[in-house]
Design an enzyme around this catalytic site. Structure first.
Site, PDB file in Angstrom:
ATOM      1  N   SER A 154       0.840  -1.195   0.000  1.00  0.00           N
ATOM      2  CA  SER A 154       0.000   0.000   0.000  1.00  0.00           C
ATOM      3  C   SER A 154       0.873   1.241   0.000  1.00  0.00           C
ATOM      4  O   SER A 154       2.025   1.204   0.439  1.00  0.00           O
ATOM      5  CB  SER A 154      -0.905   0.017   1.237  1.00  0.00           C
ATOM      6  OG  SER A 154      -1.536   1.282   1.357  1.00  0.00           O
ATOM      7  N   HIS A 155       0.321   2.346  -0.479  1.00  0.00           N
ATOM      8  CA  HIS A 155       1.034   3.622  -0.397  1.00  0.00           C
ATOM      9  C   HIS A 155       1.233   4.036   1.063  1.00  0.00           C
ATOM     10  O   HIS A 155       2.132   4.787   1.381  1.00  0.00           O
ATOM     11  CB  HIS A 155       0.260   4.713  -1.137  1.00  0.00           C
ATOM     12  CG  HIS A 155       0.452   4.662  -2.618  1.00  0.00           C
ATOM     13  ND1 HIS A 155       0.067   3.587  -3.380  1.00  0.00           N
ATOM     14  CD2 HIS A 155       1.017   5.555  -3.481  1.00  0.00           C
ATOM     15  CE1 HIS A 155       0.378   3.823  -4.652  1.00  0.00           C
ATOM     16  NE2 HIS A 155       0.956   5.002  -4.739  1.00  0.00           N
TER      17      HIS A 155
END
Lengths: 206, 132
Positions: B14-15
């Site tokens: 995920s970012h």
């Protein structure tokens, strides 16, 4: 562009020229990215250029294709975001292709590498990405436009992304609102192209 | 008696480090620890983003000879995951699949499937059924 000056001066000089133009424009690139992305394109590119710059002595001693491949890998590992894999793929593929052919044909290597970038980003011409600079630059290289012709085309092409609607990357979430901003990736690509062309021109006829 | 082969590994990208870690924590609590699991979140400096070196390290941590299923959030996570898989090199890169599935739900259901010893293709298909 078919005959390049060779040796350590070329690679070291290219690294310095690229680092200088990104350092000088990092804030501007991040500003462009703030408008339609997440605002870190300048910071990311600067980090990548510094990582390459730190390795410049070692890189400059490598044969050009190998140096390009390793610079690409360094960018992948240091730039992050989407720009790292895209610029990294571009340089790694140019290097690999130039190494693989006896008579290194830069134009063909570039074409092959641009296709690899398009596949990596699943983008096409007109999607408001760095491809909208790379394709026209390649076209100029093919028709042997001369270094300054290539640089002018790169800047003009980056400017044209102003009117495009983003189809890839974070800017694509903005839809119509992405129109009216220059794409930061296209801009960094134009800046780098211009810096490279200027440097090669200063090197004089090779 | 046959030796039980390792279960498919799960990687969450995920970012946001918080999202990646939280999703991994959810998988762990719901599925237990019989599935190799790792996450990568954030850029190299800990801010929002993804980076290939971190993803590559996560794939190594969750490595299983049965393969690894990778779950990603936004576009850059997918691009960087593809890059990381390439850097893993052949033949291992051929045993890692990025799933077209929602990050949290996909990872949980894939891990549940993997915990039963399902093959990589089955794990991926189960997760991808969640996508419209």
């Amino acid at each position: 562009m078919s005959v390049l000056p060779a040796g350590e001066a070329l690679i070291g000089g290219l690294i310095e020229a690229c680092r200088a133009v990104i350092t000088a424009n990092a804030d501007h690139l991040s500003e462009l990215d703030r408008a339609i992305g997440d605002g870190d394109h300048g910071t990311n590119m600067r980090r990548g250029c510094e990582a390459v710059y730190a390795e410049r002595d070692r890189l400059a001693r490598l044969p050009l294709p190998k140096a390009l491949e390793e610079i690409g890998l360094t960018l992948v590992m240091s730039v992050g975001g989407a720009a790292g894999p895209l610029y990294g793929t571009l340089l790694m593929e140019i290097g690999r292709r130039m190494a693989g052919t006896a008579q290194a044909d830069f134009s063909q290597a570039l074409e092959h590498a641009i296709e690899a970038v398009a596949r990596r980003g699943r983008a096409s011409a007109g999607d408001k990405t760095l491809l909208d600079v790379l394709y026209p630059v390649h076209a100029e290289v093919v028709r042997r436009a001369g270094l300054m012709g290539i640089a002018e085309q790169a800047e003009r092409s980056a400017g044209l992304t102003f009117g495009m609607k983003a189809m890839r990357g974070r800017a694509a979430f903005l839809g119509e609102r992405s129109i009216g901003h220059v794409d930061p990736g296209a801009k960094s690509c134009a800046l780098l192209t211009t810096a490279i062309c200027r440097f090669l021109k200063e090197q004089g006829p090779a | 008696m046959t030796l039980k082969s390792a279960n498919v590994g799960i990687v969450i990208v995920s970012h946001s480090p918080l999202v990646a870690e939280g999703a991994a924590d959810m998988v762990r609590q719901m599925v237990g620890d019989c599935v190799p699991l790792a996450w990568s979140g954030g850029n190299a400096e800990g801010g929002l983003g993804t980076h290939p070196a971190g993803i590559l390290a996560a794939i190594e941590r969750a490595w299983s000879d049965a393969g690894v299923a990778v779950f990603v959030d936004l576009g850059g996570a997918e691009t960087n995951s593809e890059m990381a898989i390439e850097l893993l090199g052949k033949p291992r890169s051929g045993r890692v699949v990025i799933c077209d599935a929602p990050l949290v739900e996909g990872a949980v259901i894939a891990a549940a499937e993997a915990s039963g010893g399902a093959a990589l293709a089955r794990v991926v298909a189960t997760a991808e059924e969640l996508s419209p």
